[in-house]
Design a protein around this motif. Structure first.
Motif, PDB file in Angstrom:
ATOM      1  N   ILE A   1    -105.030 -15.953   2.788  1.00  0.00           N
ATOM      2  CA  ILE A   1    -105.904 -15.938   1.613  1.00  0.00           C
ATOM      3  C   ILE A   1    -107.121 -16.826   1.863  1.00  0.00           C
ATOM      4  CG2 ILE A   1    -106.151 -16.672  -0.790  1.00  0.00           C
ATOM      5  CD1 ILE A   1    -103.337 -15.780  -1.317  1.00  0.00           C
ATOM      6  N   PHE A   2    -108.301 -16.255   1.620  1.00  0.00           N
ATOM      7  CA  PHE A   2    -109.528 -17.049   1.547  1.00  0.00           C
ATOM      8  C   PHE A   2    -109.702 -17.437   0.080  1.00  0.00           C
ATOM      9  CE2 PHE A   2    -110.218 -15.110   5.613  1.00  0.00           C
ATOM     10  CZ  PHE A   2    -111.073 -15.967   6.308  1.00  0.00           C
ATOM     11  N   MET A   3    -109.784 -18.738  -0.196  1.00  0.00           N
ATOM     12  CA  MET A   3    -109.740 -19.230  -1.572  1.00  0.00           C
ATOM     13  C   MET A   3    -110.933 -20.141  -1.858  1.00  0.00           C
ATOM     14  SD  MET A   3    -107.861 -19.599  -4.437  1.00  0.00           S
ATOM     15  CE  MET A   3    -106.128 -19.313  -4.002  1.00  0.00           C
ATOM     16  N   ASP A   4    -111.647 -19.865  -2.950  1.00  0.00           N
ATOM     17  CA  ASP A   4    -112.696 -20.768  -3.408  1.00  0.00           C
ATOM     18  C   ASP A   4    -112.046 -21.894  -4.211  1.00  0.00           C
ATOM     19  OD1 ASP A   4    -115.116 -21.901  -3.951  1.00  0.00           O
ATOM     20  OD2 ASP A   4    -115.832 -20.281  -5.251  1.00  0.00           O
ATOM     21  N   ILE A   5    -112.702 -23.060  -4.236  1.00  0.00           N
ATOM     22  CA  ILE A   5    -112.180 -24.196  -4.997  1.00  0.00           C
ATOM     23  C   ILE A   5    -112.417 -24.009  -6.489  1.00  0.00           C
ATOM     24  CG2 ILE A   5    -112.532 -26.659  -5.494  1.00  0.00           C
ATOM     25  CD1 ILE A   5    -110.970 -26.311  -2.992  1.00  0.00           C
TER      26      ILE A   5
ATOM     27  N   GLY B   1    -109.080 -23.574  -7.899  1.00  0.00           N
ATOM     28  CA  GLY B   1    -108.545 -22.860  -6.742  1.00  0.00           C
ATOM     29  C   GLY B   1    -107.437 -23.640  -6.071  1.00  0.00           C
ATOM     30  N   LEU B   2    -107.514 -24.983  -6.144  1.00  0.00           N
ATOM     31  CA  LEU B   2    -106.457 -25.822  -5.576  1.00  0.00           C
ATOM     32  C   LEU B   2    -105.127 -25.553  -6.269  1.00  0.00           C
ATOM     33  CD1 LEU B   2    -108.349 -29.218  -5.212  1.00  0.00           C
ATOM     34  CD2 LEU B   2    -107.402 -27.865  -3.335  1.00  0.00           C
ATOM     35  N   GLU B   3    -105.168 -25.461  -7.602  1.00  0.00           N
ATOM     36  CA  GLU B   3    -103.930 -25.202  -8.348  1.00  0.00           C
ATOM     37  C   GLU B   3    -103.419 -23.794  -8.074  1.00  0.00           C
ATOM     38  OE1 GLU B   3    -100.626 -25.857 -10.485  1.00  0.00           O
ATOM     39  OE2 GLU B   3    -102.116 -27.333  -9.830  1.00  0.00           O
ATOM     40  N   CYS B   4    -104.343 -22.841  -7.961  1.00  0.00           N
ATOM     41  CA  CYS B   4    -103.948 -21.468  -7.637  1.00  0.00           C
ATOM     42  C   CYS B   4    -103.265 -21.429  -6.278  1.00  0.00           C
ATOM     43  CB  CYS B   4    -105.184 -20.576  -7.637  1.00  0.00           C
ATOM     44  SG  CYS B   4    -104.835 -18.823  -7.333  1.00  0.00           S
ATOM     45  N   ALA B   5    -103.841 -22.125  -5.303  1.00  0.00           N
ATOM     46  CA  ALA B   5    -103.257 -22.172  -3.955  1.00  0.00           C
ATOM     47  C   ALA B   5    -101.892 -22.836  -3.974  1.00  0.00           C
ATOM     48  CB  ALA B   5    -104.193 -22.920  -3.014  1.00  0.00           C
ATOM     49  N   ARG B   6    -101.752 -23.881  -4.784  1.00  0.00           N
ATOM     50  CA  ARG B   6    -100.466 -24.584  -4.866  1.00  0.00           C
ATOM     51  C   ARG B   6     -99.362 -23.649  -5.364  1.00  0.00           C
ATOM     52  NH1 ARG B   6    -100.467 -29.911  -4.959  1.00  0.00           N
ATOM     53  NH2 ARG B   6    -102.544 -29.950  -5.916  1.00  0.00           N
ATOM     54  N   VAL B   7     -99.696 -22.867  -6.393  1.00  0.00           N
ATOM     55  CA  VAL B   7     -98.710 -21.926  -6.951  1.00  0.00           C
ATOM     56  C   VAL B   7     -98.349 -20.853  -5.927  1.00  0.00           C
ATOM     57  CG1 VAL B   7     -98.355 -20.138  -8.698  1.00  0.00           C
ATOM     58  CG2 VAL B   7     -99.434 -22.298  -9.329  1.00  0.00           C
ATOM     59  N   LEU B   8     -99.359 -20.315  -5.257  1.00  0.00           N
ATOM     60  CA  LEU B   8     -99.100 -19.226  -4.307  1.00  0.00           C
ATOM     61  C   LEU B   8     -98.297 -19.701  -3.097  1.00  0.00           C
ATOM     62  CD1 LEU B   8    -102.539 -17.358  -4.374  1.00  0.00           C
ATOM     63  CD2 LEU B   8    -100.418 -16.768  -5.569  1.00  0.00           C
ATOM     64  N   THR B   9     -98.553 -20.913  -2.603  1.00  0.00           N
ATOM     65  CA  THR B   9     -97.793 -21.413  -1.453  1.00  0.00           C
ATOM     66  C   THR B   9     -96.362 -21.760  -1.839  1.00  0.00           C
ATOM     67  OG1 THR B   9     -98.760 -23.615  -1.809  1.00  0.00           O
ATOM     68  CG2 THR B   9     -99.754 -22.243  -0.114  1.00  0.00           C
ATOM     69  N   GLU B  10     -96.141 -22.067  -3.118  1.00  0.00           N
ATOM     70  CA  GLU B  10     -94.756 -22.263  -3.576  1.00  0.00           C
ATOM     71  C   GLU B  10     -94.014 -20.931  -3.589  1.00  0.00           C
ATOM     72  OE1 GLU B  10     -94.908 -24.190  -7.336  1.00  0.00           O
ATOM     73  OE2 GLU B  10     -95.411 -26.158  -6.495  1.00  0.00           O
ATOM     74  N   LEU B  11     -94.727 -19.858  -3.904  1.00  0.00           N
ATOM     75  CA  LEU B  11     -94.112 -18.526  -3.887  1.00  0.00           C
ATOM     76  C   LEU B  11     -93.858 -18.045  -2.463  1.00  0.00           C
ATOM     77  CD1 LEU B  11     -96.252 -16.791  -6.665  1.00  0.00           C
ATOM     78  CD2 LEU B  11     -93.859 -17.506  -6.838  1.00  0.00           C
ATOM     79  N   ASP B  12     -94.747 -18.410  -1.528  1.00  0.00           N
ATOM     80  CA  ASP B  12     -94.598 -18.007  -0.125  1.00  0.00           C
ATOM     81  C   ASP B  12     -95.058 -19.155   0.775  1.00  0.00           C
ATOM     82  OD1 ASP B  12     -94.468 -16.894   2.356  1.00  0.00           O
ATOM     83  OD2 ASP B  12     -95.929 -15.304   1.992  1.00  0.00           O
ATOM     84  N   PRO B  13     -94.126 -20.005   1.217  1.00  0.00           N
ATOM     85  CA  PRO B  13     -94.494 -21.159   2.051  1.00  0.00           C
ATOM     86  C   PRO B  13     -95.150 -20.780   3.373  1.00  0.00           C
ATOM     87  CG  PRO B  13     -92.269 -21.413   1.170  1.00  0.00           C
ATOM     88  CD  PRO B  13     -92.700 -20.004   0.888  1.00  0.00           C
ATOM     89  N   LYS B  14     -94.970 -19.542   3.837  1.00  0.00           N
ATOM     90  CA  LYS B  14     -95.569 -19.108   5.110  1.00  0.00           C
ATOM     91  C   LYS B  14     -97.025 -18.674   4.944  1.00  0.00           C
ATOM     92  CE  LYS B  14     -92.573 -15.884   6.017  1.00  0.00           C
ATOM     93  NZ  LYS B  14     -91.784 -15.963   4.792  1.00  0.00           N
ATOM     94  N   LEU B  15     -97.480 -18.579   3.710  1.00  0.00           N
ATOM     95  CA  LEU B  15     -98.831 -18.125   3.419  1.00  0.00           C
ATOM     96  C   LEU B  15     -99.874 -19.066   4.034  1.00  0.00           C
ATOM     97  CD1 LEU B  15    -100.507 -16.068   1.741  1.00  0.00           C
ATOM     98  CD2 LEU B  15    -100.395 -17.722  -0.147  1.00  0.00           C
ATOM     99  N   LYS B  16    -100.900 -18.490   4.632  1.00  0.00           N
ATOM    100  CA  LYS B  16    -101.972 -19.274   5.246  1.00  0.00           C
ATOM    101  C   LYS B  16    -103.185 -19.255   4.324  1.00  0.00           C
ATOM    102  CE  LYS B  16    -100.367 -18.746   9.973  1.00  0.00           C
ATOM    103  NZ  LYS B  16     -98.991 -18.411   9.532  1.00  0.00           N
ATOM    104  N   ILE B  17    -103.527 -20.429   3.801  1.00  0.00           N
ATOM    105  CA  ILE B  17    -104.654 -20.574   2.890  1.00  0.00           C
ATOM    106  C   ILE B  17    -105.865 -21.119   3.642  1.00  0.00           C
ATOM    107  CG2 ILE B  17    -105.534 -21.728   0.838  1.00  0.00           C
ATOM    108  CD1 ILE B  17    -103.419 -19.877   0.003  1.00  0.00           C
ATOM    109  N   ILE B  18    -106.988 -20.423   3.531  1.00  0.00           N
ATOM    110  CA  ILE B  18    -108.251 -20.909   4.080  1.00  0.00           C
ATOM    111  C   ILE B  18    -109.186 -21.147   2.892  1.00  0.00           C
ATOM    112  CG2 ILE B  18    -110.221 -20.395   5.563  1.00  0.00           C
ATOM    113  CD1 ILE B  18    -108.376 -18.326   6.982  1.00  0.00           C
ATOM    114  N   PHE B  19    -109.499 -22.392   2.621  1.00  0.00           N
ATOM    115  CA  PHE B  19    -110.440 -22.673   1.541  1.00  0.00           C
ATOM    116  C   PHE B  19    -111.847 -22.385   2.031  1.00  0.00           C
ATOM    117  CE2 PHE B  19    -106.808 -25.041  -0.044  1.00  0.00           C
ATOM    118  CZ  PHE B  19    -106.843 -24.698  -1.386  1.00  0.00           C
ATOM    119  N   ALA B  20    -112.574 -21.589   1.270  1.00  0.00           N
ATOM    120  CA  ALA B  20    -113.946 -21.213   1.602  1.00  0.00           C
ATOM    121  C   ALA B  20    -114.797 -21.547   0.383  1.00  0.00           C
ATOM    122  CB  ALA B  20    -114.019 -19.717   1.925  1.00  0.00           C
ATOM    123  N   THR B  21    -115.536 -22.650   0.449  1.00  0.00           N
ATOM    124  CA  THR B  21    -116.142 -23.199  -0.755  1.00  0.00           C
ATOM    125  C   THR B  21    -117.416 -23.968  -0.444  1.00  0.00           C
ATOM    126  OG1 THR B  21    -115.726 -24.687  -2.622  1.00  0.00           O
ATOM    127  CG2 THR B  21    -114.702 -25.253  -0.518  1.00  0.00           C
ATOM    128  N   ALA B  22    -118.205 -24.236  -1.492  1.00  0.00           N
ATOM    129  CA  ALA B  22    -119.401 -25.072  -1.348  1.00  0.00           C
ATOM    130  C   ALA B  22    -119.083 -26.536  -1.594  1.00  0.00           C
ATOM    131  CB  ALA B  22    -120.475 -24.601  -2.335  1.00  0.00           C
TER     132      ALA B  22
END
Length: 248
Positions: free
Chosen positions: A51-55, A62-83
Motif C-alpha cells: 500500500i502507498f499511503m498518504d499521511i 494515514g498513520l492510523e489507517c496504516a496501523r489498522v491495516l497492518t493489524e489486519l495483515d502483519p505481512k502488509l508492506k506500507i510505503i508512506f508517500a507524503t509531503a
C-alpha cells in the motif's frame, strides 16, 4: 503478481503513482482510494500486498489507517508517500517499509519496489523448502491417534491386539479396552504400517506378536486367537501361508 493499493486524497497523485507502479514488472494496481472508509472496504475486497499511503487523508490520519491495516495483515508492506517529512519517525514505529516525500523521485520508487519484489521472492523460496507434511516426533512414532464420537484416544501401538471393521464403524481392541471409531480399516492399516501388524482378512488387522493360536474355520478361512482377550479374528488361507513362512 504483486497487488498494490493507492490511498491518497489527491487524484493526480494517485494517477502518478499508478503509472510509476505499473511500469514495473510483476506489479498491478488493484485499487485506489481517497479516504479511510473507502480504504477499509477496498482492502477487504482486494487483499493487497503493498500500500502507498498518504499521511493526511483530507483531515483523516494515514498513520492510523496504516496501523489498522497492518493489524489486519502483519505481512502488509506500507510505503508512506507524503509531503509531510516530519512524520517519518511515527511511520517507522508501525514498521513502514519505506517513506517517500513528495515530489517523488522515480528512481527511488523503483528501488523500493525492487526491494519489495526481492523480499517476496526470497520468502516464497524459503516457503518452498519447508516440508508440507508435519513430521511426527520420534518418541510418538509408536502412538496411534483415534478419533471417537466425542473423544480422541492416543493408543500405544504395541498394546493393540486387533482392529475389526464392523457395520458402519471400526473397533480397536486392546487387553483392557475396546475403542470405536469411524476411521476406515484402510486408513488405520496405513498408520499401522509396521512389521508387527497384518491385514489378515478384509475385515481384520491383527498384531502378529499377540497371536496365541490359529485354527481352521471352514475350508478357506482360519480363526486367530490372542493372549489377554477372548476376541478372535478371521484369517484367509493366503495370509495363513504367509504366517507359516514368516515363522518357518
Amino acid at each position: 503478481m504483486i497487488k498494490v493499493m493507492l490511498i491518497d486524497d489527491e487524484p493526480e497523485i494517485r494517477k502518478l503513482l499508478h503509472k510509476m507502479v505499473e511500469k514495473q514488472a510483476d506489479y498491478q494496481v488493484v485499487s485506489e482510494s481517497g479516504d479511510f472508509a473507502g480504504a477499509m472496504v477496498d482492502f477487504a475486497r482486494y487483499k493487497p500486498d503493498v500500500i502507498f499511503m498518504d499521511i493526511d487523508l483530507n483531515g483523516e490520519s494515514g498513520l492510523e489507517c496504516a496501523r489498522v491495516l497492518t493489524e489486519l495483515d502483519p505481512k502488509l508492506k506500507i510505503i508512506f508517500a507524503t509531503a509531510h517529512s516530519e512524520y517519518m519517525a511515527n511511520a517507522f514505529e508501525i514498521y513502514a517499509f519505506d517513506y517517500l516525500v513528495k515530489p517523488f523521485n522515480m528512481e527511488r520508487v523503483v528501488k523500493t519496489l525492487d526491494r519489495i519484489r526481492s523480499s517476496m521472492e526470497e520468502g516464497a523460496a524459503v516457503k518452498d523448502t519447508l516440508p508440507n507434511k508435519v513430521v511426527k516426533p520420534e518418541h510418538y512414532k509408536n502412538k496411534l491417534l483415534i478419533k471417537g464420537k466425542e473423544q480422541v484416544y492416543l493408543l500405544n501401538m504395541e498394546e493393540i491386539i486387533l482392529v475389526e471393521r464392523l457395520e458402519g464403524y471400526t473397533s480397536i481392541v486392546t487387553a483392557s479396552e475396546r475403542h470405536r471409531t469411524s476411521i476406515s480399516l484402510s486408513d488405520i492399516e496405513e498408520k499401522l504400517s509396521t512389521g508387527e501388524f497384518m491385514r489378515c482378512h478384509k475385515s481384520y488387522i491383527i498384531n502378529i506378536s499377540q497371536i496365541v493360536r490359529i485354527e481352521p474355520y471352514g475350508r478357506w478361512t482360519y480363526v486367530v486367537k490372542f493372549k489377554d482377550t477372548d476376541e478372535t479374528a478371521l484369517m484367509t488361507t493366503q495370509n495363513y501361508d504367509k504366517i507359516k513362512k514368516m515363522f518357518a
